[in-house]
Enzyme design. Structure first.
Site, PDB file in Angstrom:
ATOM      1  N   ASP A 168       0.834  -1.207   0.000  1.00 49.08           N
ATOM      2  CA  ASP A 168       0.000   0.000   0.000  1.00 49.08           C
ATOM      3  C   ASP A 168       0.870   1.259   0.000  1.00 49.08           C
ATOM      4  O   ASP A 168       2.016   1.259   0.417  1.00 49.08           O
ATOM      5  CB  ASP A 168      -0.929   0.018   1.215  1.00 49.08           C
ATOM      6  CG  ASP A 168      -0.181  -0.162   2.521  1.00 49.08           C
ATOM      7  OD1 ASP A 168       0.790  -0.955   2.546  1.00 49.08           O
ATOM      8  OD2 ASP A 168      -0.561   0.473   3.517  1.00 49.08           O
ATOM      9  N   GLU A 169       0.264   2.294  -0.475  1.00 50.08           N
ATOM     10  CA  GLU A 169       0.776   3.667  -0.342  1.00 50.08           C
ATOM     11  C   GLU A 169       2.226   3.841  -0.800  1.00 50.08           C
ATOM     12  O   GLU A 169       3.017   4.496  -0.131  1.00 50.08           O
ATOM     13  CB  GLU A 169       0.632   4.122   1.119  1.00 50.08           C
ATOM     14  CG  GLU A 169      -0.814   4.127   1.590  1.00 50.08           C
ATOM     15  CD  GLU A 169      -0.986   4.687   2.995  1.00 50.08           C
ATOM     16  OE1 GLU A 169      -1.996   5.380   3.229  1.00 50.08           O
ATOM     17  OE2 GLU A 169      -0.129   4.441   3.864  1.00 50.08           O
ATOM     18  N   LEU A 170       2.557   3.263  -1.931  1.00 49.32           N
ATOM     19  CA  LEU A 170       3.905   3.457  -2.461  1.00 49.32           C
ATOM     20  C   LEU A 170       4.065   4.914  -2.902  1.00 49.32           C
ATOM     21  O   LEU A 170       3.188   5.475  -3.563  1.00 49.32           O
ATOM     22  CB  LEU A 170       4.141   2.516  -3.648  1.00 49.32           C
ATOM     23  CG  LEU A 170       5.602   2.361  -4.053  1.00 49.32           C
ATOM     24  CD1 LEU A 170       6.401   1.667  -2.965  1.00 49.32           C
ATOM     25  CD2 LEU A 170       5.704   1.577  -5.354  1.00 49.32           C
TER      26      LEU A 170
END
Lengths: 553, 553
Positions: free
Chosen positions: B329-331
């Site tokens: 998530d949330e790269l």
């Protein structure tokens, strides 16, 4: 030496509420293994000696590591070369009348002396705490105990020398309200809460002890109220419980302000005295009350007025404080309009409901006056009704912080208890069943950051400023009981402690949440060490690195 | 005899999740003082015998009074004349291969057998529980233990006879996620949580064990990660702790799905392996990460890819389950754009960042495949990136419940974990410092009522329905640790247990929060009796009077 509020890194100062004046240094000072507290007070009262004993216990058992990345490991290199503090001397400056803390704590607001001075040299020379009252000494002991951390068994301060030339509260009323009617809290919960209150110098426990849902207060003169109105025989505050709580509080500098809310919020009295309650459990409850169950005292009925004054008297007389709350919030007129008995009584006396409410309130407040006590009421009693209230009445503002100005304009003293800043229960969703929206009536959650921005003098003129006694945060317990008491209250309730004790920073600037956050972490971690389950405010990564989790970091 | 869901008053049924089929009566049935559980299972595995033993302990110690005004006092008159249940026989229908609960619990979703049948006559004749697996028997024992109350030492049911011809879960994945990185939770907290999960038949513990703030997982092959990345030496999950938790969970029918979130959410790895982390603690963190501190694995660097696959392998191999989450998530792309090492590695390999991410993910997922395990990822891995993922990948939908349909359209299996329904941390205010707004990013608080309206098949076509494995509620721990674990999780996390086990009422109607509320009170009060500090949902007055605190009552 420098002013402590610049000391953000690495030695975040743990004091809360921040003292009126403060200078600190950057020296390590170790607490001697033979550290003693010398009580230089003639005929020192037992509760002062007990407070000294508790202070020594906290110093020995807090075992709180500094909130820095290495938790104090790098401080240890300095321990051997650092001076050791062997003693703290506590001195009463006025020894003509040495009174117990408990006596000082329940005096009227204008007579309470909570100030103190504290000097801790960085040389190992004795520290000195002095005050004009045992209560002031107690506040100073509380400050002293916040200055110490532990690493590997060594208790030390990293901000010596510490000088507090003056520390005294900006406001005399700094409270916390607990509702013990919607759900019950055992005595141990209340005592633990009182301890935590005392750690941040809160001095008023507003005990909203009864409401429409249960009547846990057992009074010798009215045993039937709890027998029929408590949730169970084990969910009762016996007379000895009340005394225990009052004594425990007073020894910790806390006055108990009990409230028996009248004439609304009294439905459960119908369980033992149905004759006194109008619209008892009437349906739909939404017509008759702000929350279920419906039911209000028949304020126009002479027998009910007598009953209520007797009840208020019975409760108030067992308390040492000078104030007692008769409540007065959320009176529902439809309840009386539809109550035949009330209508008949109004007709026979020729009174309007408003006149009857005035007579009712005069009666209960008159009963308090006979006991030498002053009444406390919720804001509706002065803003929504036209009553003849003495100006010694204290008014709690709760509906909106904006209403304080209106109360001040009527020349009543004010306790700030605004739902828009200080209601700890808001934001957890609706508890009423079958509610399609499902939100809390006072959304959103009242964050500590928001509460910390509260201005006690907003819209209050300088000529009215003397009317502001202080304020409090509040826990209404529809969705709380033992399970979440600590976590919903702490450390948030420490916010009003600083707002009303400190009011501003030692440098004269306004309180600033960004400055306060690291200190509040310290309050929280110390509470946890002392057995109060205060919540985490941030990831521990942030707590150990003040400022690095700020939005602009 | 009548269908139980009509039995709102006075015998609110305590079953949670509500069984697939159910009939109950209105008889009192007393549990005999010599009550026994006969295990009619050849070579009964020890964890089944332990579960039987725990069931008997709960029956003896729950000491839960009925949630009615008299708490069961009026039931007592019937105790003497009522039949007594002397035994429950538990029978395994398929005895060709008798496996421990722990073995059954960690099978792949399609192979888990959790169903059972239960019949409790109102005559005193033996009760019978049967199932096709020890796991099914365990679920049935859990149901059995929910049927009993205690008054004055007598354990009894008020809804005999009870017949559950069939009870089995609508969805195989019913989880709870705990983040143990932002703040640490001791093993005892996790075990208590696993117990509570088992009481409501949750079967997946999604352990978000590491993140950017701390790395509490101690792996024999990578000891330095916890040595340098845990908050302290005591805030570590040792290899034996992990085994302890995995065994404890499995014996309670719970599979542990561990997540090591990659390549984002890994800043703390820089404490031991700075060479693998790009934009480590870069400032302003808002440019480089969704929360502080910044830092991501150098996904384009071959050594880092090797390191990560080794790490994933080392963690996954100690777990018995068939799934492991690699996060995703949330790269943050700015982190890599500004990282010289990453840019150089991309240039030398001639890859785009997206191609490198694909290679990175292929490597970690390939490592899992070698262990015979399937990958679990957050939704961005399929909705925001163009990766070649095997369709055995399970995708957790978290950003919005609306995104499940998009994941289904890509033919991936889904675990519902939507922030707009199931994030337990929302609504408690912002934890980032120096934030003028101060609200939670995912306001408001996710009430149990709202979570209960979640529809697992919303926007999912019938041909895609098989892709929905189930769902879970989640606790991200920026503002949680031991202090508030129970109170923020329970009873709310029981909601997804019913949504994904029952999916509908026994009468075929949709789940209905108004019907469920009284049962949820029972879940909560029983948890409290068992030492889990689940919060109060309403004033006790309401809990004892189902329906009377409804909006329309």
């Amino acid at each position: 030496m420098r002013l402590a509020f610049f000391a953000v890194l690495p030695g975040v100062l743990a004091l809360w509420p921040i003292p009126t004046t403060l200078t600190t240094g950057t020296s390590i000072l170790v607490l001697s293994s033979t550290f003693t507290i010398t009580v230089n007070v003639p005929n020192a009262p037992q509760d002062l000696l007990d407070a000294v004993s508790r202070t020594k216990t906290y110093l020995a058992t807090d075992n709180l590591q500094r909130l820095v990345v290495d938790r104090g490991a790098s401080d240890a290199a300095s321990f051997k070369a650092s001076p050791a503090l062997a003693s703290l001397t506590i001195t009463l400056q006025n020894t003509t009348s040495v009174l117990p803390i408990a006596t000082e704590a329940v005096k009227d607001f204008s007579s309470r002396i909570e100030g103190y001075t504290l000097a801790i040299p960085n040389t190992g020379a004795p520290a000195v705490l002095s005050a004009n009252s045992t209560l002031g000494l107690f506040r100073g002991l509380t400050t002293f105990a916040q200055l110490w951390y532990t690493w590997n068994g060594t208790v030390y301060s990293n901000v010596a020398p510490v000088n507090i030339v003056k520390d005294s509260p900006a406001y005399p009323y700094r409270g916390f309200m607990l509702d013990t009617s919607r759900n019950f809290f055992p005595v141990t919960d209340i005592k633990r809460t009182l301890d935590a209150m005392s750690w941040v110098k809160l001095n008023q426990f507003h005990w909203h002890i009864t409401d429409s849902q249960s009547f846990p207060l057992s009074l010798p003169d009215f045993p039937e109220l709890a027998q029929k109105g408590a949730y169970s025989v084990t969910q009762v505050y016996s007379p000895s419980d009340v005394q225990d709580i009052v004594s425990y509080a007073a020894a910790r500098g806390i006055d108990v302000l009990m409230e028996i809310d009248t004439p609304g919020h009294t439905a459960i009295i119908a369980a033992s005295h149905p004759e006194h309650i109008a619209c008892s459990q009437s349906s739909p409850w939404t017509t008759f009350a702000n929350e279920p169950p419906a039911g209000q005292l028949r304020l126009a009925t002479p027998a009910t007025v007598n009953f209520t004054t007797g009840l208020i008297t019975a409760a108030a007389k067992v308390l040492p404080g000078k104030y007692f709350s008769t409540g007065g919030d959320e009176l529902n007129t439809a309840c009386y309009t539809q109550d035949a008995k009330t209508q008949a009584d109004l007709k026979s006396s020729g009174q309007t409901l408003e006149k009857a409410l005035n007579s009712f309130t005069q009666a209960t407040h008159g009963a308090l006056a006979k006991l030498g006590k002053n009444p406390v009421v919720w804001e509706e009693m002065v803003l929504e009704h036209t009553l003849m209230l003495s100006n010694n009445t204290v008014v709690m503002v709760w509906i909106s912080s904006m209403n304080a100005a209106s109360v001040a304009s009527k020349n009543f003293r004010i306790v700030h208890a605004p739902s828009d800043y200080f209601y700890l229960d808001c934001g957890a969703g609706e508890w009423i069943g079958k509610n399609p929206t499902g939100n809390s009536w006072c959304d959103p959650f009242k964050t500590w950051q928001h509460a910390y921005t509260f201005n006690p003098l907003a819209n209050i003129s300088s000529s009215q400023a003397h009317l502001v006694l202080g304020g409090q945060q509040l826990l209404w317990a529809e969705q709380s009981d033992s399970s979440n008491l600590d976590s919903i209250v702490w450390p948030r309730a420490a916010i009003s402690a600083e707002v009303f004790w400190s009011a501003k920073q030692p440098n004269g600037k306004a309180l600033d949440g960004t400055e306060a956050q690291a200190r509040l972490h310290d309050v929280r971690f110390r509470m946890v060490q002392r057995g109060v389950k205060a919540i985490a405010l941030q990831p521990q990564w942030c707590a150990l690195r003040p400022g690095l989790c700020n939005l602009d970091s």
